[in-house]
Design a protein around this motif. Structure first.
Motif, PDB file in Angstrom:
ATOM      1  N   GLY A 145       0.817  -1.202   0.000  1.00 50.90           N
ATOM      2  CA  GLY A 145       0.000   0.000   0.000  1.00 50.90           C
ATOM      3  C   GLY A 145       0.853   1.255   0.000  1.00 50.90           C
ATOM      4  N   LEU A 146       0.272   2.351   0.460  1.00 52.63           N
ATOM      5  CA  LEU A 146       0.974   3.637   0.500  1.00 52.63           C
ATOM      6  C   LEU A 146       1.133   4.058   1.950  1.00 52.63           C
ATOM      7  N   PRO A 147       2.267   3.716   2.590  1.00 54.99           N
ATOM      8  CA  PRO A 147       2.443   4.043   4.009  1.00 54.99           C
ATOM      9  C   PRO A 147       2.774   5.518   4.213  1.00 54.99           C
ATOM     10  N   LYS A 148       2.710   5.932   5.468  1.00 58.93           N
ATOM     11  CA  LYS A 148       3.124   7.278   5.849  1.00 58.93           C
ATOM     12  C   LYS A 148       4.598   7.245   6.201  1.00 58.93           C
ATOM     13  N   LEU A 149       5.336   8.257   5.734  1.00 61.55           N
ATOM     14  CA  LEU A 149       6.784   8.341   5.927  1.00 61.55           C
ATOM     15  C   LEU A 149       7.088   9.300   7.070  1.00 61.55           C
ATOM     16  N   ILE A 150       7.851   8.845   8.065  1.00 59.12           N
ATOM     17  CA  ILE A 150       8.170   9.645   9.242  1.00 59.12           C
ATOM     18  C   ILE A 150       9.659   9.528   9.515  1.00 59.12           C
ATOM     19  N   ALA A 151      10.365  10.670   9.582  1.00 58.01           N
ATOM     20  CA  ALA A 151      11.800  10.675   9.865  1.00 58.01           C
ATOM     21  C   ALA A 151      12.070  11.375  11.181  1.00 58.01           C
ATOM     22  N   THR A 152      12.905  10.778  12.000  1.00 59.30           N
ATOM     23  CA  THR A 152      13.396  11.381  13.230  1.00 59.30           C
ATOM     24  C   THR A 152      14.916  11.324  13.189  1.00 59.30           C
ATOM     25  N   PRO A 153      15.623  11.988  14.094  1.00 60.72           N
ATOM     26  CA  PRO A 153      17.087  12.031  13.997  1.00 60.72           C
ATOM     27  C   PRO A 153      17.776  10.675  13.953  1.00 60.72           C
ATOM     28  N   ASP A 154      17.184   9.640  14.561  1.00 63.42           N
ATOM     29  CA  ASP A 154      17.894   8.364  14.629  1.00 63.42           C
ATOM     30  C   ASP A 154      17.279   7.261  13.794  1.00 63.42           C
ATOM     31  N   ARG A 155      16.122   7.506  13.142  1.00 63.58           N
ATOM     32  CA  ARG A 155      15.521   6.421  12.364  1.00 63.58           C
ATOM     33  C   ARG A 155      14.466   6.970  11.415  1.00 63.58           C
ATOM     34  N   THR A 157      10.667   5.757   9.868  1.00 63.01           N
ATOM     35  CA  THR A 157       9.571   4.839  10.162  1.00 63.01           C
ATOM     36  C   THR A 157       8.519   4.923   9.076  1.00 63.01           C
ATOM     37  N   LEU A 158       7.975   3.797   8.691  1.00 58.54           N
ATOM     38  CA  LEU A 158       6.821   3.719   7.807  1.00 58.54           C
ATOM     39  C   LEU A 158       5.633   3.229   8.620  1.00 58.54           C
ATOM     40  N   LEU A 159       4.530   3.932   8.509  1.00 55.34           N
ATOM     41  CA  LEU A 159       3.304   3.557   9.193  1.00 55.34           C
ATOM     42  C   LEU A 159       2.285   3.165   8.136  1.00 55.34           C
ATOM     43  N   GLY A 160       1.906   1.879   8.135  1.00 58.77           N
ATOM     44  CA  GLY A 160       1.007   1.375   7.119  1.00 58.77           C
ATOM     45  C   GLY A 160      -0.390   1.941   7.241  1.00 58.77           C
ATOM     46  N   PRO A 161      -1.158   1.885   6.166  1.00 58.50           N
ATOM     47  CA  PRO A 161      -2.522   2.406   6.202  1.00 58.50           C
ATOM     48  C   PRO A 161      -3.413   1.576   7.112  1.00 58.50           C
TER      49      PRO A 161
END
Length: 400
Positions: A145-155, A157-161
């Protein structure tokens, strides 16, 4: 002005932990801008009267001379620099790298490390850069699917729908681990958390904190219908959400105790929902409402400002005319506010959003978005994406 700029810059720098331009450079830029504006006002008394009345519109004729634009080629050329009233877009030395799919999301953990989510009809990819967007490494997305893309200083993350809310994390954008466990019980937010909608929805969805692959509702849900969640913490460590209340209309809420309690500020008398932008101690609330026509850009209804971290706000000033907004408002280090409208024009305000002046000579751009380390500009001249640490200097990404 230098003291004000220095305090704002220090607050943002401490939070982001990235190199900032020298204060002398920023102060010189602000001084030059003030001199140019003073000269323009001296020769345009009629314009000064309009600004005082608060009726200068981006869509109306601007009686001042058009801002100077410097370019080495047409706006879609792969090189050159374009500048107007202190906003600069830098081009590329060659055509951008042709990545698979089209760019859907971009996030930067710092000025060098960035990530792109690209997709076509059936496949999603993740691309990573470690050199500010000059080169990219691409792998298939570990989630469907089309996950949400989240960046933080150390990693990253993809959050699925929804409804699965499958998660995947990586430290380099190439090697991934996945987690499909259900959300944990409510837990306090931490410094590494990002606010997300628990079920992948928008307005009305419960708010949760995402820390790595751990997903947990905030200890207490904000007492409003949340339609927007800040992608970053404010410089003072507070957490912001926005939306509307049932009886008072547009509203924002802030938590200063990691989600245990929320303080709501409502802006009655306006349609739509509210969201916020922060820089140092400054908090700027934009009230936006959808257009009646399908797929039309959002209307910018009003702007309210706070100089004390959101403890108090001045009145929400209606935006004159039929102004629109594409994405987020960007507070600049020299005190101005920057947006792009729903038709691709760059606009700046010197009076906290009461009036807006269109900048000429810059690439049409459809949306600005806040990320961990700065701002991303989407659909710049249709094919480009650009990144900026401070909202004033933008660099096209070598990716398409």
């Amino acid at each position: 002005m230098p003291d004000q700029l220095e305090s704002r810059l220090r607050a943002e720098g401490e939070r982001l932990d990235i190199d900032q331009p020298p204060l002398a450079v920023i102060a010189a830029r602000a001084a030059a801008l003030r001199r140019r504006r003073l000269a323009a006002r001296t020769g345009a008394a009629a314009l000064a009267a309009l600004v005082v009345a608060g009726v200068t519109l981006a869509a109306r004729h601007d009686p001042r001379p058009a801002p100077t634009a410097v370019a080495s080629g047409p706006a879609d050329a792969p090189s050159g620099t374009w500048s107007a009233e202190g906003i600069t877009i830098s081009g590329l030395a060659h055509l951008p790298q042709d990545l698979p799919g089209s760019i859907r999301e971009a996030e930067f953990a710092d000025a060098e490390r960035g990530y792109l989510l690209t997709a076509d009809c059936c496949t999603t990819w993740i691309s990573a850069t470690a050199d500010g967007g000059r080169t990219w490494r691409t792998v298939p997305s570990p989630l469907s699917g089309l996950p949400k893309l989240i960046a933080t200083p150390d990693r990253i993350t993809l959050l699925g729908p929804a409804p699965g809310l499958e998660r995947a994390t990586s430290t380099d954008g190439e090697h991934w681990s996945t987690d499909a466990s259900p959300a944990a019980p409510a837990a306090p937010l931490t410094g590494e958390s990002r606010l997300v909608a628990l079920d992948g929805g928008e307005c009305g969805a419960p708010t949760a904190g995402l820390t790595g692959t751990a997903l947990a509702p905030v200890p207490r849900q904000p007492p409003l219908e949340v339609c927007w969640r800040s992608p970053v913490r404010a410089g003072d460590g507070s957490w912001w959400v926005g939306g509307r209340t049932a009886d008072a209309g547009p509203a924002v809420a802030v938590s200063r105790d990691n989600g245990a309690t929320w303080t709501v500020t409502a802006f009655p008398g306006f349609p739509g929902t509210a969201r916020a932008a922060m820089l140092g101690r400054g908090v700027y609330v934009t009230i936006v409402a959808p257009q009646e026509a399908a797929a039309a850009p959002e209307r910018l209804v009003a702007v309210a400002a706070s100089a004390d971290g959101g403890a108090t706000f001045g009145p929400a000033h209606p935006t004159a005319g039929q102004a629109t907004i594409g994405g987020d408002l960007v507070p600049l280090l020299d005190g101005r506010l920057l947006i792009v409208d729903g038709y691709g024009h760059w606009l700046v305000s010197e009076d906290e959003g009461i009036s807006w002046v269109r900048l000429e000579g810059l690439h049409t751009t459809m949306r600005l978005s806040r990320t961990e380390a700065g701002y991303v500009a989407y659909r710049m001249t249709t094919i480009y994406t650009a990144f900026s640490v401070d909202g004033s200097t933008w660099q096209k990404l070598d990716a398409q």
